[in-house]
Write a protein that holds these residues in place. Structure first.
Motif, PDB file in Angstrom:
ATOM      1  N   ILE A  80       0.114   3.455  -8.473  1.00  0.00           N
ATOM      2  CA  ILE A  80       0.102   4.685  -7.681  1.00  0.00           C
ATOM      3  C   ILE A  80       1.382   4.805  -6.851  1.00  0.00           C
ATOM      4  O   ILE A  80       2.014   5.858  -6.795  1.00  0.00           O
ATOM      5  N   LYS A  81       1.782   3.721  -6.208  1.00  0.00           N
ATOM      6  CA  LYS A  81       3.012   3.700  -5.426  1.00  0.00           C
ATOM      7  C   LYS A  81       3.732   2.385  -5.681  1.00  0.00           C
ATOM      8  O   LYS A  81       3.093   1.351  -5.926  1.00  0.00           O
ATOM      9  N   GLU A  82       5.077   2.436  -5.583  1.00  0.00           N
ATOM     10  CA  GLU A  82       5.872   1.234  -5.842  1.00  0.00           C
ATOM     11  C   GLU A  82       7.133   1.274  -4.970  1.00  0.00           C
ATOM     12  O   GLU A  82       7.773   2.315  -4.835  1.00  0.00           O
ATOM     13  N   SER A  83       7.475   0.136  -4.380  1.00  0.00           N
ATOM     14  CA  SER A  83       8.690   0.032  -3.568  1.00  0.00           C
ATOM     15  C   SER A  83       9.213  -1.396  -3.645  1.00  0.00           C
ATOM     16  O   SER A  83       8.448  -2.335  -3.905  1.00  0.00           O
ATOM     17  N   PRO A  84      10.548  -1.590  -3.432  1.00  0.00           N
ATOM     18  CA  PRO A  84      11.105  -2.949  -3.473  1.00  0.00           C
ATOM     19  C   PRO A  84      10.478  -3.820  -2.388  1.00  0.00           C
ATOM     20  O   PRO A  84      10.193  -3.351  -1.280  1.00  0.00           O
ATOM     21  N   ALA A  85      10.257  -5.084  -2.710  1.00  0.00           N
ATOM     22  CA  ALA A  85       9.707  -6.044  -1.757  1.00  0.00           C
ATOM     23  C   ALA A  85      10.854  -6.858  -1.164  1.00  0.00           C
ATOM     24  O   ALA A  85      11.644  -7.455  -1.901  1.00  0.00           O
ATOM     25  N   ALA A  86      10.944  -6.866   0.155  1.00  0.00           N
ATOM     26  CA  ALA A  86      12.078  -7.520   0.816  1.00  0.00           C
ATOM     27  C   ALA A  86      11.984  -9.036   0.752  1.00  0.00           C
ATOM     28  O   ALA A  86      12.977  -9.713   0.483  1.00  0.00           O
ATOM     29  N   GLN A  87      10.831  -9.602   0.990  1.00  0.00           N
ATOM     30  CA  GLN A  87      10.692 -11.053   1.066  1.00  0.00           C
ATOM     31  C   GLN A  87       9.512 -11.513   0.206  1.00  0.00           C
ATOM     32  O   GLN A  87       8.439 -11.824   0.724  1.00  0.00           O
ATOM     33  N   PRO A  88       9.703 -11.553  -1.083  1.00  0.00           N
ATOM     34  CA  PRO A  88       8.619 -12.025  -1.953  1.00  0.00           C
ATOM     35  C   PRO A  88       8.391 -13.521  -1.753  1.00  0.00           C
ATOM     36  O   PRO A  88       9.308 -14.248  -1.363  1.00  0.00           O
ATOM     37  N   PRO A  89       7.195 -14.003  -2.027  1.00  0.00           N
ATOM     38  CA  PRO A  89       6.912 -15.443  -1.896  1.00  0.00           C
ATOM     39  C   PRO A  89       7.847 -16.261  -2.786  1.00  0.00           C
ATOM     40  O   PRO A  89       8.051 -15.929  -3.961  1.00  0.00           O
TER      41      PRO A  89
END
Length: 840
Positions: free
Chosen positions: A627-636
């Motif tokens: 539905i929505k998607e955005s870049p993740a700044a600090q992924p595990p």
């Protein structure tokens, strides 16, 4: 009372059976009269003790008809001693002692009172039809007997059922009674339909032929309402004999029209009844001496893989064909025209497949949860529900809010189970009431329950396509302007849908008009409550993806084609992308509002082959839909590491920075593992689990192919070896071998089967045997070179070379390199890395 029916001969045996036992099976052939005689024969039995008899009939028309005939036999009206309960129609009173009910009604009665304290006997009529609710009703009744009512008497009746499995299910003391029927001889005539002729035209032709050749009324079996109306039009256009009436008969017709179809023809008139399988059993059609059988039936087939049902038209079974033929021999000798060949008849299945094996099990799963059962295995069944379909049903009920994560029924689920509609529609109706849209939702639910052909024609505005909204608006308009007066099937369908809508709205406690005015998004919003697994997102190519993961498409360009989101209430479930048949649009904000409980946040960390790097995205998902998607700044970091290793697997080991030294080390390790199986399998042509584990500490914090260039693969590989293994590696797979000239020559391990030592011939003078490695197990392959570093001989047997081949090679080399040293006895000569040995 009935005195001349064959069933009367076994009534004393049946009565004695239930004076001594509590369960029985009656196999009575067609025409025996079991449906109307058996319940009446039990009325004065002492064990009844003022309680009721409930008789289950699979179909509403058969239930009403059976109750009417029994009441007439008592000289009473329906609703006195004998009554019935069917959907949207009940005729009972405090004095009613025999209630004829349909399958869903019996299940609800058991749910409301698991002990059925006011009931002494349940009769399951026409059990061979094996409808889903019949199997469920018997399973619940058996559980009630076992836990609460050991005195509850159960009788299973059928004309064609094999008594052994069902009597075994009922218990070892079950008595089995057989009764012959009263049928006259029926001549069977096979008149197979030509391939070039459509079914309706051929059926009409055979009907006209039968009207000419035979006497009496004609009962015609066709697969569904669509074929019935097409055949009716063919007959209207044909030249029928005088004083012949054509009637139609199918489940969704108005009750008065059904009654008219089965009523005896007027004096001097003949009738043709075009029917579905509804007239196959339990109905009496006086005057029928001819049957025309198209040999097909239509049923819903459910796919657990996609969660969708679709109507399929299948050949009837031999048992059904015989039941149909028997309708022609009830009052006199008759004739049955079968529209298939005698050879094709031999290939038909003996009996129809039980509905429980191919049906949508969501209603059953909700019923069992309401009963307190989480697994069908807790009950006794003739055929247990399939695991895959049942698991899919439970998953849907969790989406609808009817079950919790542990599979237990929720308060919402209990309310859903009281509405008498499919759990999908029940969920929609209950949620609509909270939004002030109960009337609109009731109309929509009534429309969705109507058979597809009538639904699309009777309640739609012109050019509606698959869009449900104009259909709902047309039905609402029909309701607000008063009942339609059309006598057509369409008019009857509208009246029936309006009646259903009013009844549902009444159950919800809603007012006649919704307090909230529906808007253009209301239809899609309500559908999303019923079909959360069919919320569809538009793809770039115009096709749609359902939240369940199934691909769907619109059959043609229409008003919904540009909608970013749809809810597909119905699709044909054929092909790679099913064709949407009914849908309504949704706005994204409506999706977020309607399906909030289905949304979940998800971090996706994956290798991107285009950028050759790890990409991380924060996503809001609904099943298969993003539905929505955005870049993740600090992924595990652990997910980044796993994605990076996945990238190395996808790209291959060449993405790693291999130097000459690290490649040689890898080749040496591969060589030792090849010849010593207990040596660590750290390096292969792909990323092994061992190498991945060894890489982890070195690639922490890296995200791309560019970052990987900072690696030292030599350090990585050595880091995976113990001190002892490093010592062993140097000893058994040395990087260099010292030859007699004193030179240290590198060993080429690129072929782990055949390591190579390329050395000038003169440097090997004086060495008798081939050098060996891997603890002496493996001789190196010597590439003996000329002074110009060109191979002159390849051997793994140096002693043999000196003995057999050297002198031929010497002649050639001496001629090309006369200034170099070519001794006659190489084993006693001084090895040199110069043209000639140094002289002291």
């Amino acid at each position: 009372m009935y005195t001349d029916l064959p069933i009367q001969a076994v009534i004393p045996e049946l009565q004695q059976c239930f004076r001594e036992q509590d369960t029985g099976v009656l196999i009575a052939e067609p025409g025996a009269g079991k449906t109307t005689v058996v319940p009446l024969a039990m009325l004065e039995e002492p064990w009844l003790d003022g309680k009721k008899i409930i008789m289950l009939e699979p179909r509403r028309l058969a239930a009403r008809s059976a109750a009417s005939r029994m009441a007439a036999a008592l000289g009473e009206k329906t609703g006195q001693t004998v009554g019935y309960r069917v959907r949207m129609d009940t005729q009972v009173s405090p004095s009613t002692r025999i209630e004829v009910v349909t399958e869903g009604v019996l299940t609800r009665m058991l749910q409301q009172d698991q002990g059925l304290e006011d009931t002494a006997m349940i009769i399951f009529d026409e059990f061979h039809e094996r409808h889903l609710h019949g199997d469920l009703g018997l399973a619940l009744a058996l559980e009630s007997r076992a836990m609460l009512r050991p005195d509850l008497k159960l009788l299973v009746m059928s004309a064609t059922l094999d008594p052994a499995p069902v009597s075994s299910l009922l218990g070892e003391d079950t008595c089995v009674v057989h009764c012959a029927g009263r049928t006259f001889p029926v001549e069977t005539r096979y008149v197979p339909k030509p391939a070039a002729v459509d079914l309706e035209s051929w059926t009409a032709r055979i009907i006209i032929r039968a009207l000419t050749e035979e006497q009496g009324d004609i009962l015609v079996f066709l697969p569904g309402a669509r074929e019935i109306h097409r055949t009716e039009r063919q007959l209207v256009q044909a030249s029928l004999p005088a004083q012949v009436n054509v009637h139609t008969l199918y489940g969704s017709m108005a009750a008065e029209k059904q009654d008219e179809a089965i009523r005896p023809a007027a004096e001097g008139w003949r009738k043709v009844v075009l029917s579905t399988s509804i007239a196959e059993s339990s109905l009496t059609l006086p005057g029928v001496k001819v049957v025309v059988d198209a040999g097909q039936s239509r049923a819903a087939s459910f796919s657990a893989r996609t969660g969708m049902s679709r109507l399929v038209t299948l050949p009837v079974s031999k048992a059904s064909a015989d039941q149909r033929r028997g309708r022609a021999g009830r009052i006199a000798p008759g004739v049955c025209y079968r529209l298939w060949s005698e050879e094709a008849h031999g290939a038909l299945p003996d009996a129809a497949r039980p509905e429980i094996a191919s049906a949508d099990l969501a209603p059953l799963a909700l019923e069992l949860a309401a009963w307190g059962v989480q697994s069908p295995a807790e009950l006794n069944w003739l055929d247990i529900p399939p695991d895959a379909a049942y698991a899919q049903a439970q998953a849907l009920l969790r989406q609808l809010g009817g079950l919790d994560d542990a599979g237990r029924i929720t308060p919402l689920g209990r309310r859903m189970n009281t509405l008498g509609v499919h759990p999908r529609l029940a969920s929609m109706l209950l949620r609509s009431a909270e939004l002030g849209l109960a009337s609109y939702a009731s109309t929509l639910a009534a429309l969705l329950q109507e058979p597809a052909g009538l639904r699309s024609s009777s309640a739609s505005a012109g050019g509606a396509g698959v869009d449900l909204r104009p259909r709902v608006e047309a039905l609402l308009a029909a309701g607000s302007s008063g009942m339609p007066h059309a006598a057509s099937a369409d008019g009857a369908a509208v009246r029936r849908m309006l009646q259903e809508s009013r009844q549902l709205c009444s159950v919800l406690g809603g007012p006649a008009a919704d307090p909230v005015r529906p808007d253009e998004d209301s239809c899609g919003l309500l559908l999303s409550f019923a079909y959360p697994d069919r919320i569809a997102q538009r793809r770039e190519d115009g096709r749609y993806l359902l939240s369940s993961g199934r691909g769907v498409r619109l059959g043609a360009i229409e008003s919904l084609s540009r909608s970013a989101y749809l809810v597909a209430a119905e699709a044909d479930d054929q092909g790679a992308d099913a064709r949407i048949l009914l849908a309504a649009p949704l706005q994204e904000q409506t999706v977020l509002r309607a399906a909030q409980h289905l949304l979940h946040e998800e971090m996706q960390v994956a290798w991107d082959r285009t950028t050759r790097s790890v990409r991380a995205h924060q996503m809001q998902r609904m099943g298969a839909l993003i539905i929505k998607e955005s870049p993740a700044a600090q992924p595990p970091e652990e997910q980044v590491l796993e994605a990076l290793l996945t990238g190395i697997r996808l790209e291959g080991l060449d993405i790693l920075p291999w130097s000459k030294t690290s490649r040689q080390l890898a080749d040496r390790m591969r060589f030792l593992h090849k010849h010593w199986p207990d040596w660590p399998d750290l390096i292969e042509d792909h990323l092994t689990d061992e190498l991945a584990e060894q890489l982890m500490p070195y690639v922490a914090g890296m995200r791309s192919a560019a970052d990987l260039k900072r690696l030292s693969m030599h350090d990585v590989l050595l880091g995976g070896l113990s001190w002892t293994q490093r010592q062993q590696l140097d000893e058994e797979a040395p990087t260099h071998i010292q030859v007699p000239s004193g030179s240290r020559i590198p060993v080429d391990y690129s072929n782990s089967e055949d390591p190579v030592l390329a050395v000038r011939l003169q440097e090997m003078f004086g060495q008798q045997e081939t050098p060996r490695i891997a603890g002496g197990r493996v001789p190196v392959t010597l590439h003996l070179l000329s002074p110009a570093q060109r191979p002159v001989q390849v051997t793994r047997d140096l002693a043999n070379f000196w003995r057999e081949t050297y002198f031929e090679v010497k002649k050639d080399l001496k001629g090309r390199y006369p200034k170099h040293y070519w001794p006659d006895n190489p084993l006693e000569a001084i090895a040199t890395n110069r043209a000639k040995p140094r002289t002291s």
